[in-house]
Each structure stands twice: as structure tokens, then as C-alpha cells.
Design a protein around this motif. Structure first.
Motif, short mmCIF file in Angstrom:
data_model
loop_
_atom_site.label_atom_id
_atom_site.label_comp_id
_atom_site.label_asym_id
_atom_site.label_seq_id
_atom_site.Cartn_x
_atom_site.Cartn_y
_atom_site.Cartn_z
N VAL A 296 0.84 -1.21 0.00
CA VAL A 296 0.00 0.00 0.00
C VAL A 296 0.87 1.25 0.00
O VAL A 296 0.63 2.19 -0.77
N GLY A 297 1.90 1.28 0.86
CA GLY A 297 2.78 2.44 0.94
C GLY A 297 3.52 2.70 -0.36
O GLY A 297 3.61 3.85 -0.81
N VAL A 298 4.05 1.65 -0.96
CA VAL A 298 4.75 1.82 -2.24
C VAL A 298 3.78 2.23 -3.33
O VAL A 298 4.08 3.10 -4.15
N GLY A 299 2.59 1.64 -3.32
CA GLY A 299 1.58 2.04 -4.31
C GLY A 299 1.22 3.51 -4.20
O GLY A 299 1.11 4.21 -5.22
N LEU A 300 1.06 3.98 -2.98
CA LEU A 300 0.77 5.40 -2.78
C LEU A 300 1.94 6.26 -3.25
O LEU A 300 1.74 7.31 -3.88
N GLY A 301 3.16 5.82 -2.98
CA GLY A 301 4.34 6.55 -3.43
C GLY A 301 4.40 6.63 -4.95
O GLY A 301 4.71 7.69 -5.52
N ILE A 302 4.10 5.54 -5.62
CA ILE A 302 4.09 5.53 -7.08
C ILE A 302 3.01 6.46 -7.62
O ILE A 302 3.24 7.23 -8.56
N ALA A 303 1.82 6.41 -7.00
CA ALA A 303 0.72 7.29 -7.45
C ALA A 303 1.10 8.76 -7.27
O ALA A 303 0.82 9.58 -8.15
N MET A 304 1.73 9.09 -6.15
CA MET A 304 2.15 10.48 -5.94
C MET A 304 3.19 10.89 -6.97
O MET A 304 3.12 12.00 -7.53
N GLY A 305 4.14 10.03 -7.23
CA GLY A 305 5.17 10.35 -8.22
C GLY A 305 4.59 10.51 -9.61
O GLY A 305 4.97 11.44 -10.34
N ALA A 306 3.68 9.63 -9.98
CA ALA A 306 3.09 9.69 -11.31
C ALA A 306 2.25 10.95 -11.50
O ALA A 306 2.23 11.54 -12.59
N SER A 307 1.58 11.37 -10.43
CA SER A 307 0.72 12.56 -10.52
C SER A 307 1.48 13.85 -10.22
O SER A 307 0.95 14.94 -10.42
N GLU A 308 2.70 13.70 -9.69
CA GLU A 308 3.50 14.84 -9.23
C GLU A 308 2.76 15.67 -8.18
O GLU A 308 2.96 16.87 -8.05
N ASN A 309 1.90 14.99 -7.43
CA ASN A 309 1.17 15.61 -6.32
C ASN A 309 1.58 14.86 -5.05
O ASN A 309 1.21 13.71 -4.86
N PHE A 310 2.32 15.53 -4.20
CA PHE A 310 2.89 14.89 -3.02
C PHE A 310 2.17 15.29 -1.73
O PHE A 310 2.73 15.17 -0.65
N THR A 311 0.93 15.70 -1.86
CA THR A 311 0.14 16.10 -0.70
C THR A 311 0.02 14.98 0.33
O THR A 311 0.02 15.23 1.53
N VAL B 155 0.86 10.58 4.74
CA VAL B 155 0.13 9.30 4.78
C VAL B 155 1.07 8.18 4.34
O VAL B 155 1.14 7.12 4.98
N HIS B 156 1.78 8.42 3.26
CA HIS B 156 2.77 7.47 2.74
C HIS B 156 3.80 7.14 3.83
O HIS B 156 4.11 5.96 4.06
N ALA B 157 4.29 8.14 4.51
CA ALA B 157 5.30 7.93 5.57
C ALA B 157 4.73 7.12 6.73
O ALA B 157 5.40 6.20 7.24
N HIS B 158 3.51 7.43 7.16
CA HIS B 158 2.90 6.70 8.27
C HIS B 158 2.66 5.23 7.91
O HIS B 158 2.91 4.33 8.72
N ILE B 159 2.17 4.99 6.71
CA ILE B 159 1.92 3.61 6.29
C ILE B 159 3.22 2.83 6.23
O ILE B 159 3.30 1.69 6.70
N ASN B 160 4.26 3.45 5.68
CA ASN B 160 5.54 2.75 5.57
C ASN B 160 6.22 2.57 6.93
O ASN B 160 6.81 1.52 7.19
N LEU B 161 6.16 3.57 7.78
CA LEU B 161 6.85 3.47 9.07
C LEU B 161 6.07 2.62 10.07
O LEU B 161 6.61 1.67 10.65
N LEU B 162 4.81 2.96 10.30
CA LEU B 162 4.03 2.22 11.30
C LEU B 162 3.49 0.90 10.75
O LEU B 162 3.28 -0.05 11.51
N GLY B 163 3.27 0.84 9.44
CA GLY B 163 2.77 -0.38 8.84
C GLY B 163 3.88 -1.35 8.50
O GLY B 163 4.01 -2.41 9.11
N TRP B 164 4.70 -0.98 7.54
CA TRP B 164 5.76 -1.88 7.08
C TRP B 164 6.85 -2.06 8.14
O TRP B 164 7.07 -3.16 8.64
#
Length: 132
Positions: A26-41, A45-54
Motif C-alpha cells: 500500500v505504501g509503495v503504491g501510494l508513493g508511485i501514485a504520488m510520483g506519477a501525478s506529481e502531487n505529493f500532498t 500518509v505514505h510515511a505513516h503507512i511505511n513506518l508504522l505499517g511496514w
């Protein structure tokens, strides 16, 4: 005669590790989506999922695999549910807040408190159930 590595791994640890990998996806998917859209808002969320989740779940899974008595404890069960209830709620609430839904801030705060409680329960489990 040596025990196979499979018999040394706690089933509880395996559950934590499998869930950690799902959070990683999920975290990597969100990171890819942000990169593809160039919207890093949604970067927080990406950081929390990767740190607390992964990361946190994977490390807890490894700890609970190496110390199965800690993984089988009541504290581990409480830690599991606090983590896996608070993190999805926190991620969604944070995404909503970042999107402008300020009315969700109390839900975000409550989920953060639950996540912190999960970390404290994990710490208590480590200090109470790990022996030399």
C-alpha cells in the motif's frame, strides 16, 4: 538432529510479517501514485503507512518470532489490535485532513493516541516478557 527453521518461527510472527508486507505494498503504491501525478500532498500518509505499517509491523513480527513467548502473550494481542485498528483509521483520517476535511481532526487524534498506546503496549511486552 537439528530443528528445521520452520519450527523455530512463531506463527504469530508470521502473521505480523505478512501484514507488514501488505502495508508495504500500500505504501509503495501510494508513493508511485504520488510520483506519477506529481502531487505529493499525501506524503505524510505514505510515511505513516511505511513506518508504522511496514517497518514497525515487520520488526514486531521478527521480535515475536525470535521471542515466541512475548508473541503469544496477551500484550502482543492487544498490541496487534491497537496497531491494526489505529493505522488504517489514521491513514484515512490523515488523508482526509490533508484534503481539507478539518472536521476529521478528532478522529485523527484518537487514532494517533491508539497507535501510541500500541507502541507502549509493545514496549511493556518487551520489558516484561523478554528474559536473558
Amino acid at each position: 538432529m537439528h530443528a528445521s527453521p520452520r519450527t523455530l518461527i512463531s506463527p504469530v510472527g508470521i502473521v505480523w510479517l505478512k501484514l507488514a508486507v501488505l502495508y508495504l505494498i500500500v505504501g509503495v503504491g501510494l508513493g508511485i501514485a504520488m510520483g506519477a501525478s506529481e502531487n505529493f500532498t499525501m506524503r505524510p500518509v505514505h510515511a505513516h503507512i511505511n513506518l508504522l505499517g511496514w517497518t514497525t509491523m515487520a520488526l514486531a513480527g521478527l521480535v515475536y518470532s525470535v521471542f515466541p513467548e512475548a508473541g503469544a502473550s496477551r500484550l502482543a494481542k492487544i498490541h496487534f489490535w491497537l496497531n491494526n485498528i489505529s493505522l488504517p483509521v489514521m491513514a484515512i483520517a490523515l488523508a482526509l485532513v490533508l484534503s481539507g476535511a478539518r472536521q476529521v481532526v478528532p478522529v485523527l487524534a484518537a487514532s494517533e493516541i491508539l497507535a501510541a498506546a500500541g507502541i507502549l503496549v509493545f514496549a511493556a511486552n518487551i520489558f516484561l516478557n523478554l528474559r536473558k
